[in-house]
Motif scaffolding. Structure first.
Motif, PDB file in Angstrom:
ATOM      1  N   GLY A 101      36.180 -19.827 -37.958  1.00 18.88           N
ATOM      2  CA  GLY A 101      35.998 -20.676 -39.128  1.00 18.88           C
ATOM      3  C   GLY A 101      35.608 -22.087 -38.730  1.00 18.88           C
ATOM      4  N   VAL A 102      36.236 -22.600 -37.683  1.00 19.74           N
ATOM      5  CA  VAL A 102      35.888 -23.930 -37.183  1.00 19.74           C
ATOM      6  C   VAL A 102      34.491 -23.915 -36.562  1.00 19.74           C
ATOM      7  N   VAL A 103      34.177 -22.854 -35.834  1.00 22.08           N
ATOM      8  CA  VAL A 103      32.863 -22.741 -35.194  1.00 22.08           C
ATOM      9  C   VAL A 103      31.750 -22.748 -36.244  1.00 22.08           C
ATOM     10  N   ILE A 104      31.893 -21.925 -37.277  1.00 25.30           N
ATOM     11  CA  ILE A 104      30.877 -21.866 -38.333  1.00 25.30           C
ATOM     12  C   ILE A 104      30.754 -23.216 -39.043  1.00 25.30           C
ATOM     13  N   SER A 105      31.883 -23.863 -39.307  1.00 24.64           N
ATOM     14  CA  SER A 105      31.859 -25.171 -39.960  1.00 24.64           C
ATOM     15  C   SER A 105      31.150 -26.199 -39.087  1.00 24.64           C
ATOM     16  N   ASN A 106      31.381 -26.132 -37.779  1.00 22.61           N
ATOM     17  CA  ASN A 106      30.697 -27.054 -36.868  1.00 22.61           C
ATOM     18  C   ASN A 106      29.189 -26.827 -36.871  1.00 22.61           C
ATOM     19  N   TRP A 107      28.767 -25.578 -36.980  1.00 21.73           N
ATOM     20  CA  TRP A 107      27.331 -25.306 -37.072  1.00 21.73           C
ATOM     21  C   TRP A 107      26.721 -26.044 -38.260  1.00 21.73           C
ATOM     22  N   VAL A 108      27.438 -26.019 -39.376  1.00 21.56           N
ATOM     23  CA  VAL A 108      26.923 -26.636 -40.600  1.00 21.56           C
ATOM     24  C   VAL A 108      26.880 -28.153 -40.464  1.00 21.56           C
ATOM     25  N   PHE A 109      27.968 -28.752 -40.030  1.00 26.52           N
ATOM     26  CA  PHE A 109      28.052 -30.207 -40.023  1.00 26.52           C
ATOM     27  C   PHE A 109      27.257 -30.852 -38.890  1.00 26.52           C
ATOM     28  N   SER A 110      26.957 -30.107 -37.830  1.00 27.16           N
ATOM     29  CA  SER A 110      26.140 -30.671 -36.752  1.00 27.16           C
ATOM     30  C   SER A 110      24.660 -30.383 -36.928  1.00 27.16           C
ATOM     31  N   MET A 111      24.302 -29.599 -37.940  1.00 25.58           N
ATOM     32  CA  MET A 111      22.902 -29.237 -38.163  1.00 25.58           C
ATOM     33  C   MET A 111      21.992 -30.446 -38.389  1.00 25.58           C
ATOM     34  N   PRO A 112      22.339 -31.422 -39.253  1.00 26.39           N
ATOM     35  CA  PRO A 112      21.398 -32.523 -39.518  1.00 26.39           C
ATOM     36  C   PRO A 112      20.972 -33.285 -38.265  1.00 26.39           C
ATOM     37  N   MET A 113      21.933 -33.767 -37.489  1.00 27.18           N
ATOM     38  CA  MET A 113      21.595 -34.548 -36.295  1.00 27.18           C
ATOM     39  C   MET A 113      20.886 -33.702 -35.251  1.00 27.18           C
ATOM     40  N   SER A 114      21.390 -32.479 -35.025  1.00 30.58           N
ATOM     41  CA  SER A 114      20.787 -31.610 -34.009  1.00 30.58           C
ATOM     42  C   SER A 114      19.351 -31.263 -34.377  1.00 30.58           C
ATOM     43  N   MET A 115      19.111 -30.924 -35.643  1.00 28.95           N
ATOM     44  CA  MET A 115      17.764 -30.570 -36.063  1.00 28.95           C
ATOM     45  C   MET A 115      16.838 -31.780 -36.024  1.00 28.95           C
ATOM     46  N   PHE A 116      17.355 -32.936 -36.381  1.00 30.43           N
ATOM     47  CA  PHE A 116      16.555 -34.163 -36.366  1.00 30.43           C
ATOM     48  C   PHE A 116      16.037 -34.451 -34.957  1.00 30.43           C
ATOM     49  N   LEU A 117      16.909 -34.318 -33.963  1.00 32.15           N
ATOM     50  CA  LEU A 117      16.516 -34.613 -32.586  1.00 32.15           C
ATOM     51  C   LEU A 117      15.569 -33.553 -32.031  1.00 32.15           C
ATOM     52  N   THR A 118      15.858 -32.278 -32.289  1.00 29.16           N
ATOM     53  CA  THR A 118      14.996 -31.223 -31.758  1.00 29.16           C
ATOM     54  C   THR A 118      13.632 -31.217 -32.443  1.00 29.16           C
ATOM     55  N   ALA A 119      13.601 -31.522 -33.744  1.00 25.40           N
ATOM     56  CA  ALA A 119      12.309 -31.591 -34.440  1.00 25.40           C
ATOM     57  C   ALA A 119      11.449 -32.698 -33.855  1.00 25.40           C
ATOM     58  N   GLY A 120      12.050 -33.835 -33.541  1.00 22.95           N
ATOM     59  CA  GLY A 120      11.295 -34.920 -32.915  1.00 22.95           C
ATOM     60  C   GLY A 120      10.759 -34.528 -31.558  1.00 22.95           C
ATOM     61  N   ALA A 121      11.536 -33.735 -30.802  1.00 24.68           N
ATOM     62  CA  ALA A 121      11.066 -33.297 -29.491  1.00 24.68           C
ATOM     63  C   ALA A 121       9.931 -32.284 -29.615  1.00 24.68           C
ATOM     64  N   VAL A 122      10.035 -31.395 -30.597  1.00 28.85           N
ATOM     65  CA  VAL A 122       8.991 -30.384 -30.787  1.00 28.85           C
ATOM     66  C   VAL A 122       7.662 -31.038 -31.122  1.00 28.85           C
ATOM     67  N   LYS A 123       7.684 -32.138 -31.863  1.00 28.44           N
ATOM     68  CA  LYS A 123       6.444 -32.827 -32.236  1.00 28.44           C
ATOM     69  C   LYS A 123       5.658 -33.297 -31.021  1.00 28.44           C
TER      70      LYS A 123
END
Length: 276
Positions: A140-162
């Motif tokens: 339950g904690v693991v799944i919740s962490n996936w959700v709450f860390s998604m914005p920052m993690s996706m923001f950084l990886t999207a910038g790298a992919v560009k």
């Protein structure tokens, strides 16, 4: 060298020295006093120990049930990081490589999550977690962490992919690679510096998280390191010798992690700065 340049360098060094002192001195006092009995701590916190003792660490290990809480915290940190890297990385890659109104809107909605503090939604989150049966389970904690860390993690990886040339992916597709294989075999290795930075930032968050894990994990056997630390402080408010040993134990794993990974972290930060 011009006088203005000397002044700028001098001010920069002064700010750096003050910043390092603010960080190092409390850490030094914690580690120093963790090897001293309580009477010596009460007498002079800055004095060297007359005789080094490990009794504080032994008491902290026993009272924290350190082996159990360390295992729980490690499981949460590792699996939360793996899921965050996988899901956020693929999400960022898909959004960057498929620009349209829908993906741009979806990107903005996810990124907006960075502006919402957990305290603002924790009551709603607690009710949803109870409804989805996520409480008192490490997953339950693991799944919740996936959700709450998604914005920052996706923001950084999207910038790298560009920064990855699209022509490389086109060559891979000509050779028969699908989108999934292209990402993992071509794009992912090229952005591994940023991925490692994301993982390092997430480790700090997951390891030190207290508020969300307190909501989700109420059973004693599922306590994480931070919950056990808080419980110890509540039970032994004036046992500073044991408390300092517990604090040293709690920061030791992260300290070891960053000692061995500092090169990758710095490389990832530098790569992100150049790519930006």
């Amino acid at each position: 060298m011009k006088r203005s340049e000397k002044i700028r360098i001098g001010v920069s060094l002064l700010i750096l020295a003050v910043s390092v002192t603010i960080v190092i001195v409390p850490l030094y006092l914690v580690v120093l006093n963790s090897f001293k009995p309580y009477p010596e701590i009460a007498k002079n916190i800055s004095a060297l120990p007359k005789e080094i003792t490990l009794i504080n660490y032994q008491q902290a290990w026993k009272r924290l049930n350190f082996s159990t809480v360390f295992k729980n915290t490690m499981i949460i940190a590792v699996f939360s990081n793996i899921g965050s890297i996988v899901f956020a990385g693929m999400m960022g890659y898909w959004i960057v490589r498929h620009p349209c109104r829908f993906t741009k809107a979806w990107y903005l909605i996810i990124i907006a999550g960075m502006s919402v503090p957990f305290q603002g939604i924790m009551i709603t989150f607690a009710k949803m977690a109870g409804f989805l049966k996520l409480t008192n389970h490490l997953y339950g904690v693991v799944i919740s962490n996936w959700v709450f860390s998604m914005p920052m993690s996706m923001f950084l990886t999207a910038g790298a992919v560009k920064s990855v040339p699209y022509e490389i992916e086109e060559s891979a597709r000509i050779d028969g690679c699908g989108p999934l294989k292209t990402y993992w075999t071509i794009v992912f290795p090229l952005i591994k510096g940023t991925i490692f930075t994301v993982a390092s930032l997430n480790v700090i968050t997951y390891w030190n998280d207290y508020l969300m894990t307190q909501f989700l994990l109420t059973k004693k056997g599922l306590r994480t390191l931070q919950i056990a630390m808080q419980s110890l402080f509540n039970e032994a408010f004036f046992a500073w010798d044991t408390a300092l040993g517990a604090i040293s134990l709690s920061i030791l794993p992260l300290f070891i992690f960053f000692i061995f990974s500092q090169k990758q972290v710095l490389d990832g930060v530098a790569a992100g700065a150049v790519k930006g």
